[in-house]
Design a protein around this motif. Structure first.
Motif, short mmCIF file in Angstrom:
data_model
loop_
_atom_site.label_atom_id
_atom_site.label_comp_id
_atom_site.label_asym_id
_atom_site.label_seq_id
_atom_site.Cartn_x
_atom_site.Cartn_y
_atom_site.Cartn_z
N TRP A 129 14.67 82.47 15.66
CA TRP A 129 15.55 83.02 14.60
C TRP A 129 15.03 84.47 14.27
CZ3 TRP A 129 15.49 78.32 10.63
CH2 TRP A 129 16.34 77.44 11.11
N TYR A 130 13.86 84.81 14.97
CA TYR A 130 13.41 86.21 15.02
C TYR A 130 13.82 87.36 16.14
CZ TYR A 130 9.83 83.59 12.01
OH TYR A 130 9.20 82.95 11.12
N ASP A 131 13.69 88.45 15.73
CA ASP A 131 14.07 89.46 16.74
C ASP A 131 12.88 89.76 17.58
OD1 ASP A 131 12.58 90.91 15.28
OD2 ASP A 131 14.33 92.53 14.69
N HIS A 132 11.95 89.23 17.49
CA HIS A 132 10.50 89.31 18.31
C HIS A 132 9.71 88.06 18.37
CE1 HIS A 132 9.64 89.51 14.12
NE2 HIS A 132 8.44 88.88 14.49
N ASN B 66 7.49 85.14 18.05
CA ASN B 66 6.63 84.42 16.96
C ASN B 66 6.71 83.12 17.12
OD1 ASN B 66 5.55 84.24 14.32
ND2 ASN B 66 6.68 86.34 13.48
N SER C 95 9.06 82.92 3.86
CA SER C 95 9.40 84.20 4.57
C SER C 95 9.43 85.58 4.08
CB SER C 95 10.59 84.04 5.57
OG SER C 95 10.58 82.93 6.35
N ARG D 81 8.49 88.76 5.69
CA ARG D 81 9.46 89.04 6.89
C ARG D 81 9.96 90.48 6.57
NH1 ARG D 81 6.27 87.33 10.79
NH2 ARG D 81 5.96 84.74 10.44
N LYS E 248 15.72 92.41 7.90
CA LYS E 248 16.47 91.81 8.98
C LYS E 248 16.12 90.44 9.34
CE LYS E 248 17.91 92.67 13.91
NZ LYS E 248 17.60 93.66 15.12
N ASN E 249 14.99 89.98 9.64
CA ASN E 249 14.49 88.76 9.84
C ASN E 249 14.80 87.83 8.93
OD1 ASN E 249 13.37 88.66 12.87
ND2 ASN E 249 12.70 90.52 12.00
N TYR E 250 14.48 88.32 7.66
CA TYR E 250 14.94 87.52 6.37
C TYR E 250 16.30 87.03 6.29
CZ TYR E 250 13.93 86.07 1.35
OH TYR E 250 13.84 85.45 0.31
N ASN F 25 18.45 87.00 8.62
CA ASN F 25 18.75 86.02 9.87
C ASN F 25 18.20 84.66 9.65
OD1 ASN F 25 20.19 86.15 12.38
ND2 ASN F 25 18.04 85.36 13.12
#
Length: 206
Positions: free
Chosen positions: A90-93, A95, A171, A174, A177-179, A181
């Protein structure tokens, strides 16, 4: 309870309301042999005669834990709310996965209530949970005599609130953006707890 600073919930009113909304708790105490014992029961937040908030509840007399609750016995009450697994995907990196959750823990000392005090606790508890019933019952409708007879099988107690700690691991650490998502992914799981968690996250960071 270990809680990193980013996830600490410290507002007393928020913590108290959480207990009211999630009152099916876990009562933990230590036996004479040093081994912890625990029981899942409704534990209510109610004022004492002086207006100070305390926890109240009751156990079956057949439950050995009930015999441990008198004489200012140290105890722990745990209240849990919505929780869900958070996937690495669910992250763009890159983790690691984690778990988001809401929880409150209270430490204090317990004492046993008199029959009259226990009856009042039961009256309030029944009224609370029957409030939205189609055909609500009450201590009065069951008759006080009948309820007092049934009370012979329980041990009612109070618990002081010496410490109270809240964790809202949502979260917060975060980026936006990631939050957002994570919120979207939680809502797509179809799980009630995940959706509730997503709503809480959205309310905290619109």
């Amino acid at each position: 309870m270990y809680t990193p600073k980013a996830f600490q919930e410290t507002d007393r009113d928020t913590l108290y309301q959480f207990i009211r909304d999630n009152s099916f708790g876990l009562l933990v105490s230590t036996g004479t042999d040093g081994i912890p014992v625990a029981t899942h029961i409704p534990i209510e937040l109610q004022p004492d005669a002086a207006g100070k908030l305390q926890l109240v509840g009751h156990l079956s007399k057949a439950n050995p834990q009930g015999r441990l609750l008198g004489n200012n016995t140290p105890a722990l009450a745990v209240f849990s709310g919505a929780h869900s697994y958070i996937s690495s995907s669910w992250y763009d990196h890159v983790n690691v996965p984690t778990w988001n959750y809401l929880s409150v823990q209270v430490t204090g000392q317990t004492d046993i209530l008199s029959d009259d005090e226990a009856l009042e606790v039961l009256r309030r508890q029944v009224d609370k949970y029957e409030a939205h019933s189609k055909c609500p019952v009450s201590v009065e409708s069951m008759t006080e005599g009948y309820v007092r007879k049934e009370m012979r099988g329980i041990i009612a107690f109070t618990m002081t609130i010496d410490t109270i700690q809240g964790t809202a691991k949502l979260s917060q650490n975060r980026d936006d953006k990631n939050y957002q998502n994570i919120i979207s992914e939680l809502r797509q799981t179809g799980h009630a707890g995940a959706s509730e968690l997503a709503d809480e996250m959205a309310a905290r960071r619109p």
